[in-house]
Enzyme design. Structure first.
Site, mmCIF file in Angstrom:
data_model
loop_
_atom_site.group_PDB
_atom_site.id
_atom_site.type_symbol
_atom_site.label_atom_id
_atom_site.label_comp_id
_atom_site.label_asym_id
_atom_site.label_seq_id
_atom_site.Cartn_x
_atom_site.Cartn_y
_atom_site.Cartn_z
ATOM 1 N N HIS A 53 1.482 4.145 -2.915
ATOM 2 C CA HIS A 53 1.304 6.393 -2.571
ATOM 3 C C HIS A 53 2.100 6.139 -3.952
ATOM 4 O O HIS A 53 2.190 7.286 -4.088
ATOM 5 C CB HIS A 53 1.344 5.951 -1.184
ATOM 6 C CG HIS A 53 0.187 6.212 -0.104
ATOM 7 N ND1 HIS A 53 -0.807 6.683 -0.974
ATOM 8 C CD2 HIS A 53 -0.455 5.765 0.914
ATOM 9 C CE1 HIS A 53 -1.645 6.833 -0.020
ATOM 10 N NE2 HIS A 53 -1.155 6.057 0.689
ATOM 11 N N HIS A 102 0.455 -0.847 0.444
ATOM 12 C CA HIS A 102 -0.479 0.022 -0.226
ATOM 13 C C HIS A 102 1.129 1.300 -0.420
ATOM 14 O O HIS A 102 0.170 2.031 -0.902
ATOM 15 C CB HIS A 102 -0.983 0.315 1.097
ATOM 16 C CG HIS A 102 -1.761 1.285 1.368
ATOM 17 N ND1 HIS A 102 -2.852 1.736 0.388
ATOM 18 C CD2 HIS A 102 -1.431 2.657 2.202
ATOM 19 C CE1 HIS A 102 -3.408 2.727 1.191
ATOM 20 N NE2 HIS A 102 -2.136 3.590 2.211
ATOM 21 N N GLU A 103 1.893 1.201 0.763
ATOM 22 C CA GLU A 103 2.656 2.493 1.092
ATOM 23 C C GLU A 103 3.811 2.909 -0.609
ATOM 24 O O GLU A 103 3.503 3.806 -1.012
ATOM 25 C CB GLU A 103 3.617 2.405 2.205
ATOM 26 C CG GLU A 103 2.846 2.171 2.973
ATOM 27 C CD GLU A 103 1.878 3.491 3.635
ATOM 28 O OE1 GLU A 103 2.068 4.578 3.104
ATOM 29 O OE2 GLU A 103 1.240 3.092 4.393
#
Length: 265
Positions: A136, A132-133
């Site tokens: 980003h 997820h990070e």
């Protein structure tokens, strides 16, 4: 130290009619005007500040786990989005912090809080967060948010309501998702969070981690985090909304997972 470059850079972009809109890896229209090299420099500066101000976890087992998962997640990201430019190497650090957070910064830097390892009960659940990070970063969310912030500041500067000295390091940190107290992860917009969730799902699957574990991870987060503010008052999706969105993307991610060798960490 970047201030004197960023604001004129943005004003120049405005004068050039914003140079048009780009797209994120998912196809969403995006305005992200800050050069990638400058974003990488800011990511390095922010990460160095964290290393100098936050205690670092020295547990060998924890570090080996995080390094293994992060390495496989980066490989999964490259397989998922082969057309994107990737840093030559990624620096991964486990910070001694009880909050269940992680973050990734432009230029190839990943930070994981030790508290996350008590919520992410399996390597696959840890991969869900790191994926997820990394999503980003690959979607240029920090650049997009910084462009938006600079646009507001630039307009205030043009009409004389803001002095250049009022734009500083804190705004840069906020755009990168790092709080005024370094090590505190700030939420991106709801659109950014949802996009990173779906990108992270595909990334973890391509990395060899069962994407079903992403749902379990967020249920663990809900159990550990106590009450949340109502969804309409928060930029973070509520846990149940996030889980529903992940479940909708599971079929595609699971199909990807079945084509790769399961990861071992």
């Amino acid at each position: 130290m970047h201030r004197r470059f960023l604001l004129p850079l943005f004003l120049l972009g405005l004068l050039a009619s914003l140079a048009g809109c780009g797209e994120t890896p998912t196809g969403r229209s995006q305005l992200a005007l800050v050069p990638n090299a400058l974003m990488a420099d800011m990511g390095e500066d922010a990460f160095n500040q964290l290393r100098n101000s936050q205690p670092i976890n020295r547990d060998t087992q924890a570090n080996q786990l995080v390094q293994c998962v992060a390495e496989k997640v980066v490989a999964g990201a490259k397989a998922s989005y082969p057309g994107l430019a990737f840093p030559e190497r990624w620096e991964v650090v486990v910070f001694e912090d009880a909050s269940p957070n992680a973050f990734a910064l432009p230029g190839g830097r990943i930070g994981v809080h030790s508290g996350l390892l008590r919520v992410a009960e399996t390597p696959a659940q840890l991969a869900a967060v790191i994926g997820h990070e990394v999503g980003h970063v690959l979607a240029d969310h920090g650049n997009e948010r910084l462009t938006q912030q600079l646009g507001i500041k630039a307009m205030l500067l043009v009409v004389g309501l803001l002095g250049e000295e009022e734009f500083g390091n804190q705004q840069l940190m906020q755009a990168l998702g790092i709080g005024a107290q370094l090590g505190i992860s700030l939420p991106f917009s709801r659109t950014h969070e949802e996009e990173a969730d779906l990108m992270g799902l595909e990334i973890m699957a391509r990395a060899g981690f069962d994407p079903q574990q992403s749902v379990t991870l967020w249920r663990n987060m809900a159990a550990s985090g106590g009450g949340q503010p109502p969804e309409f008052l928060s930029t973070h999706p509520a846990h149940e909304s996030r889980i529903r969105a992940l479940q909708q993307g599971l079929e595609k991610a699971t199909a990807s997972y079945r084509t790769v060798t399961p990861a071992e960490c």
